[in-house]
Design an enzyme around this catalytic site. Structure first.
Site, PDB file in Angstrom:
ATOM      1  N   TRP A   1      -8.824   7.853  -8.110  1.00 51.44           N
ATOM      2  CA  TRP A   1     -10.309   7.918  -8.980  1.00 51.44           C
ATOM      3  C   TRP A   1      -9.706   7.621 -10.573  1.00 51.44           C
ATOM      4  CZ3 TRP A   1     -14.816   9.273  -8.416  1.00 51.44           C
ATOM      5  CH2 TRP A   1     -15.933   9.822  -7.314  1.00 51.44           C
TER       6      TRP A   1
ATOM      7  N   GLU B   1       0.754  -1.090   0.020  1.00 51.75           N
ATOM      8  CA  GLU B   1      -0.080   0.331  -0.159  1.00 51.75           C
ATOM      9  C   GLU B   1       0.734   1.584   0.448  1.00 51.75           C
ATOM     10  OE1 GLU B   1      -3.284  -0.282  -0.486  1.00 51.75           O
ATOM     11  OE2 GLU B   1      -2.840  -2.314  -0.649  1.00 51.75           O
TER      12      GLU B   1
ATOM     13  N   TRP C   1     -15.540  11.828 -13.588  1.00 47.29           N
ATOM     14  CA  TRP C   1     -14.829  11.728 -12.530  1.00 47.29           C
ATOM     15  C   TRP C   1     -14.097  12.453 -11.491  1.00 47.29           C
ATOM     16  CZ3 TRP C   1      -9.461  12.615 -12.786  1.00 47.29           C
ATOM     17  CH2 TRP C   1      -9.044  13.036 -13.881  1.00 47.29           C
TER      18      TRP C   1
ATOM     19  N   TRP D   1     -19.980  12.051 -20.125  1.00 51.52           N
ATOM     20  CA  TRP D   1     -20.114  11.531 -19.408  1.00 51.52           C
ATOM     21  C   TRP D   1     -21.811  11.904 -19.356  1.00 51.52           C
ATOM     22  CZ3 TRP D   1     -17.117   7.149 -16.473  1.00 51.52           C
ATOM     23  CH2 TRP D   1     -16.115   7.119 -16.713  1.00 51.52           C
TER      24      TRP D   1
ATOM     25  N   TRP E   1       2.304   2.091  -3.268  1.00 60.65           N
ATOM     26  CA  TRP E   1       0.924   2.578  -4.247  1.00 60.65           C
ATOM     27  C   TRP E   1       0.819   3.808  -3.827  1.00 60.65           C
ATOM     28  CZ3 TRP E   1      -2.355   0.862  -8.276  1.00 60.65           C
ATOM     29  CH2 TRP E   1      -2.684  -0.920  -8.466  1.00 60.65           C
TER      30      TRP E   1
ATOM     31  N   ASN F   1     -10.244   3.081   2.606  1.00 59.80           N
ATOM     32  CA  ASN F   1     -10.346   1.945   1.880  1.00 59.80           C
ATOM     33  C   ASN F   1     -11.048   1.673   0.702  1.00 59.80           C
ATOM     34  OD1 ASN F   1      -8.292   2.318  -0.800  1.00 59.80           O
ATOM     35  ND2 ASN F   1      -7.652   0.555  -0.078  1.00 59.80           N
TER      36      ASN F   1
HETATM   37  C1  LIG Z   1     -11.302   7.109  -4.856  1.00 59.15           C
HETATM   38  C2  LIG Z   1     -10.071   7.444  -4.172  1.00 59.15           C
HETATM   39  C3  LIG Z   1      -9.336   8.243  -3.338  1.00 59.15           C
HETATM   40  C4  LIG Z   1      -7.860   8.240  -2.030  1.00 59.15           C
HETATM   41  N1  LIG Z   1      -7.900   9.407  -2.109  1.00 59.15           N
HETATM   42  C5  LIG Z   1      -6.664   9.005  -1.205  1.00 59.15           C
HETATM   43  C6  LIG Z   1      -5.517  10.532  -1.071  1.00 59.15           C
HETATM   44  O1  LIG Z   1      -5.998  11.839  -1.084  1.00 59.15           O
HETATM   45  N2  LIG Z   1      -4.563  11.052  -0.002  1.00 59.15           N
HETATM   46  C7  LIG Z   1      -4.645   9.143   0.389  1.00 59.15           C
HETATM   47  O2  LIG Z   1      -3.799   9.093   1.582  1.00 59.15           O
HETATM   48  N3  LIG Z   1      -4.897   8.143   0.032  1.00 59.15           N
HETATM   49  C8  LIG Z   1      -6.193   8.118  -0.858  1.00 59.15           C
HETATM   50  N4  LIG Z   1      -6.698   7.506  -1.524  1.00 59.15           N
HETATM   51  C9  LIG Z   1      -6.174   5.482  -0.930  1.00 59.15           C
HETATM   52  C10 LIG Z   1      -6.039   5.793   0.469  1.00 59.15           C
HETATM   53  O3  LIG Z   1      -7.597   5.195   0.344  1.00 59.15           O
HETATM   54  C11 LIG Z   1      -5.947   5.696   1.919  1.00 59.15           C
HETATM   55  O4  LIG Z   1      -4.262   5.780   1.805  1.00 59.15           O
HETATM   56  C12 LIG Z   1      -6.416   4.744   3.062  1.00 59.15           C
HETATM   57  O5  LIG Z   1      -8.034   4.410   2.572  1.00 59.15           O
HETATM   58  C13 LIG Z   1      -5.584   5.312   4.529  1.00 59.15           C
HETATM   59  O6  LIG Z   1      -5.703   4.633   5.007  1.00 59.15           O
HETATM   60  P1  LIG Z   1      -5.479   3.432   6.031  1.00 59.15           P
HETATM   61  O7  LIG Z   1      -3.975   4.684   6.147  1.00 59.15           O
HETATM   62  O8  LIG Z   1      -5.700   3.251   7.336  1.00 59.15           O
HETATM   63  O9  LIG Z   1      -4.384   3.118   5.338  1.00 59.15           O
HETATM   64  P2  LIG Z   1      -3.506   1.651   5.877  1.00 59.15           P
HETATM   65  O10 LIG Z   1      -4.040   0.594   4.898  1.00 59.15           O
HETATM   66  O11 LIG Z   1      -3.128   1.841   6.625  1.00 59.15           O
HETATM   67  O12 LIG Z   1      -2.224   2.149   4.335  1.00 59.15           O
HETATM   68  C14 LIG Z   1      -0.898   2.669   4.786  1.00 59.15           C
HETATM   69  C15 LIG Z   1      -1.144   3.955   4.196  1.00 59.15           C
HETATM   70  O13 LIG Z   1      -0.645   3.145   2.472  1.00 59.15           O
HETATM   71  C16 LIG Z   1      -0.923   4.907   1.575  1.00 59.15           C
HETATM   72  N5  LIG Z   1      -2.364   4.071   1.078  1.00 59.15           N
HETATM   73  C17 LIG Z   1      -2.698   2.929   0.994  1.00 59.15           C
HETATM   74  N6  LIG Z   1      -4.140   2.734   0.159  1.00 59.15           N
HETATM   75  C18 LIG Z   1      -2.922   3.523  -1.054  1.00 59.15           C
HETATM   76  C19 LIG Z   1      -4.110   3.646  -2.324  1.00 59.15           C
HETATM   77  N7  LIG Z   1      -4.774   3.048  -2.748  1.00 59.15           N
HETATM   78  N8  LIG Z   1      -3.101   4.479  -2.972  1.00 59.15           N
HETATM   79  C20 LIG Z   1      -1.927   5.073  -2.186  1.00 59.15           C
HETATM   80  N9  LIG Z   1      -1.532   4.882  -1.011  1.00 59.15           N
HETATM   81  C21 LIG Z   1      -2.267   4.658  -0.295  1.00 59.15           C
HETATM   82  C22 LIG Z   1      -1.172   5.701   3.117  1.00 59.15           C
HETATM   83  O14 LIG Z   1      -0.400   6.638   2.915  1.00 59.15           O
HETATM   84  C23 LIG Z   1      -1.729   4.905   3.772  1.00 59.15           C
HETATM   85  O15 LIG Z   1      -1.944   5.416   4.827  1.00 59.15           O
HETATM   86  C24 LIG Z   1      -7.711   7.230  -1.815  1.00 59.15           C
HETATM   87  C25 LIG Z   1      -8.006   5.823  -2.818  1.00 59.15           C
HETATM   88  C26 LIG Z   1      -9.193   5.466  -3.099  1.00 59.15           C
HETATM   89  C27 LIG Z   1      -9.749   4.567  -3.974  1.00 59.15           C
END
Ligand SMILES: Cc1cc2nc3c(=O)[nH]c(=O)nc-3n(C[C@H](O)[C@H](O)[C@H](O)COP(=O)(O)OP(=O)(O)OC[C@H]3O[C@@H](n4cnc5c(N)ncnc54)[C@H](O)[C@@H]3O)c2cc1C
Length: 461
Positions: A383, A276, A360, A307, A279, A342
């Site tokens: 997105w 993650e 989107w 759209w 990502w 997420n």
């Molecule tokens: C439509 C959409 C919009 C999003 N917008 C953002 C945003 O603006 N900022 C953001 O930080 N994340 C975003 N995410 C990714 C993700 O949803 C969040 O990082 C995550 O929910 C944060 O929760 P956590 O810190 O408990 O994550 P954990 O599951 O603990 O993951 C650890 C860290 O990994 C990173 N991470 C995790 N998943 C992703 C991912 N899919 N993409 C990029 N980084 C990720 C984050 O920094 C997160 O804190 C988005 C995902 C989607 C589908």
């Protein structure tokens, strides 16, 4: 590193690195200069467009207060000023007679332009500008494919990222501890500090605790369940994720500290968690190498899509009144808190684009304005992935079914019951598919809309 400082006086301009520990710019400045003053600019170009009740401002201000307190304990201080950084930083450099400004890299389009302007002005006044990698392990073009090109899909990027990381792990996990003895004595600084509160912002309740100490605690607590991350991370009712995204975004914790922690707690769950974090770097790399994504589709042909959705459906989505319980629960939690899990971000984003057939960019903007952890690269990437206009290796005809997502990831309806209280009396699976008299009627028919969405993509040239 040389023990003789190069500069007598220097500034550290803090932006996405609001901490004192393992802070690259502060490390470099304090090792290269005799007197270092950390500065934060409340950027009028950004904050003047924000609502005075923006929750993220509370997070930033409180995190800055913690930084200021830490500096105060060392006999130094944090200087907070308001205005256009392109003017404020050179102005301060001149007033305080510094020879250098240190900062951390930021590759968003606005930041790149801003930093180029600041560097140019400083240079014309004989002041050096040094910017360092801090918020990611690999940035820009550091991870390229065999032909020297940036990757376009995640898995090979991630494999190469891990390979390069493992081959020089100690270097990538280095802890950049600043030399606190080189901080500028507070008694020598006359400048007055300001705060967001002085600029009309109002403190808000936020669901993410603020500051570096809170970030360290979140990480510490995560040690108890990181080994189960791969099983628990998809269930919104369970606290199976770290909730560190806002801290990583604003740099109240360093990405190296997160990875050092992962390295010390290796398990199957940890490996998924590291993915993650990759990502996040993947999307930063995409934004850097394919800057057109900020305004347009990563797959350029997708910009042909008209759209066909209805504007009033966007309002229903925002308000959590679509008649789809899982969507409504997620959107209501988001509206009330600025947080969304997420799994739900993917589900509501796919619903907006593939069920409501709306662009989107409308959802991306609503998220950007309201997400606590908003980060341009991750939000845009998330997105575009959900809308099938981005770097998803899966074909466009993958459309998530909101009912089956709900049954799978909120199987006993605990999450829905919390955020859609009018459904709380429904028992068992009925909560996922309420009858029209039990809840509002769904604003669209999923099976019909899904086919229209697929058709929009099929027609692309
Ligand atoms: C439509 C959409 C919009 C999003 N917008 C953002 C945003 O603006 N900022 C953001 O930080 N994340 C975003 N995410 C990714 C993700 O949803 C969040 O990082 C995550 O929910 C944060 O929760 P956590 O810190 O408990 O994550 P954990 O599951 O603990 O993951 C650890 C860290 O990994 C990173 N991470 C995790 N998943 C992703 C991912 N899919 N993409 C990029 N980084 C990720 C984050 O920094 C997160 O804190 C988005 C995902 C989607 C589908």
């Amino acid at each position: 590193m040389s023990t003789t400082p190069i500069y007598e006086r220097a500034l550290v301009w803090m932006r996405r690195d609001l901490r004192l520990k393992d802070q690259r710019a502060l490390f470099e400045a304090t090792h290269q200069s005799s007197k270092v003053l950390p500065v934060f600019v409340i950027d009028s170009n950004i904050v003047d467009k924000l609502s005075k009740t923006d929750r993220r401002v509370t997070f930033i201000q409180k995190s800055l207060d913690e930084v200021a307190e830490g500096l105060d304990k060392k006999g130094s201080r944090l200087l907070v000023v308001y205005g256009d950084p392109a003017e404020k930083i050179p102005e301060l450099a001149k007033k305080l007679k510094v020879q250098a400004v240190f900062t951390s890299n930021d590759f968003e389009a606005y930041a790149k332009k801003r930093d180029e302007g600041v560097a140019k002005r400083l240079k014309s006044e004989g002041v050096a500008f040094h910017s360092f990698k801090d918020q990611v392990i690999f940035e820009g073009t550091e991870i390229l494919n065999g032909s020297g090109e940036p990757y376009r899909v995640f898995t090979p990027y991630s494999n190469n990222w891990l390979k390069q990381f493992e081959s020089a792990k100690a270097k990538h996990l280095r802890d950049y501890q600043p030399k606190m003895g080189s901080l500028w004595d507070a008694s020598e600084i006359r400048e007055k500090s300001t705060s967001f509160w002085e600029h009309g912002f109002k403190e808000q309740d936020i669901v993410i605790p603020t500051g570096s100490k809170a970030a360290e605690k979140l990480l510490k607590d995560f040690a108890d369940h990181i080994s189960r991350y791969q099983e628990a991370r998809d269930f919104p009712a369970i606290g199976g994720t770290s909730r560190l995204s806002m801290h990583i975004r604003f740099g109240t914790i360093s990405i190296r500290e997160c990875l050092r922690f992962a390295d010390e707690h290796l398990s199957a769950g940890t490996r998924v968690w590291i993915k993650e974090l990759i990502w996040r770097e993947f999307y930063q790399m995409i934004l850097f190498n394919f800057p057109h994504v900020e305004k347009g589709s990563f797959k350029r042909e997708c910009d042909q899509i008209k759209w066909p959705g209805k504007k009033e459906h966007f309002e229903a989505w925002v308000e959590g009144k679509t008649g789809f319980p899982i969507i409504d629960a997620a959107m209501r939690e988001f509206k009330q808190t600025g947080w969304m899990h997420n799994r739900l971000r993917m589900v509501v984003a796919m619903f907006l684009t593939k069920d409501l057939l709306l662009d989107w960019r409308m959802g991306e903007k609503y998220f950007a304005d309201n997400l606590l952890d908003f980060d341009l690269a991750s939000n845009n990437g998330g997105w575009q992935w959900s809308a099938s206009t981005g770097c998803d290796a899966q074909p466009y005809f993958r459309v998530m079914n909101p009912y089956s997502q709900s049954e799978r990831f909120d199987f006993d309806g605990e999450y829905i019951r919390k955020w859609v209280p009018e459904l709380s009396k429904l028992k068992g699976k009925a909560i996922h598919h309420p009858l029209p008299f039990e809840y509002m009627e769904p604003i669209v028919d999923h099976s019909e809309q899904r086919l229209i969405a697929i058709d929009l993509f099929k027609k692309l040239k």
